[in-house]
Design a protein around this motif. Structure first.
Motif: not given
Length: 162
Positions: A1-7
């Motif tokens: 599950m993706v729960n953190l996206v760094i952009m």
């Protein structure tokens, strides 16, 4: 599950004496919009969008939130400036996420911090270089190292769309 996206923020105006006031270019806005649409199509909505106080990151975060819906909360965090400390930010993140363990968070920041954040939330020696508008999707659990699931840049997105 993706729960953190760094952009990383979208492309910005050339360097100036007031780095914090540089705005997104038209291309930068396009990069961010592409990534916002892609995230919206592939992942659940974010609970929190946290951004650096610099103008270009605030603009990036606002464009991202516009595609998220009314429940995403935008917060400006001074810890997300380019020279921020990834280890200290991770401790802050862990404390905040303990309030809401299932929260999904989008961080919008700068090079080199985005690279160091990926390393802090995943594995040592895994600090990728980010192009503008690029993001890294991570499955992260406090107290356990996270897994980098995918990275995508606007340039790669353009290739995928062909």
């Amino acid at each position: 599950m993706v729960n953190l996206v760094i952009m990383r923020h979208g492309e910005a105006e050339p360097l100036s004496s007031q780095d914090s006031q540089r705005q997104l270019t038209a291309r930068g806005q396009q990069e961010v919009n592409q990534m916002a649409v892609w995230l919206h199509q592939h992942y659940a909505l974010f609970d929190w969008v946290w951004a650096s106080p610099y103008l270009r990151t605030r603009q990036t975060a606002e464009l991202m939130v516009a595609k998220q819906g009314p429940f995403s909360q935008l917060e400006i965090l001074p810890e997300l400036v380019p020279e921020g400390d990834a280890a200290l930010f991770k401790a802050y993140f862990d404390a905040r996420i303990s309030e809401k363990p299932d929260a999904r968070v989008l961080l919008v920041s700068h090079m080199p911090l985005v690279s160091f954040l990926v390393e802090a939330f995943t594995l040592p020696d895994q600090a990728p270089i980010f192009s503008t508008g690029q993001l890294a999707c991570i499955d992260y659990r406090p107290g356990v190292s996270g897994r980098l699931l995918e990275r995508l840049s606007p340039q790669e997105f353009s290739l995928l769309s062909v």
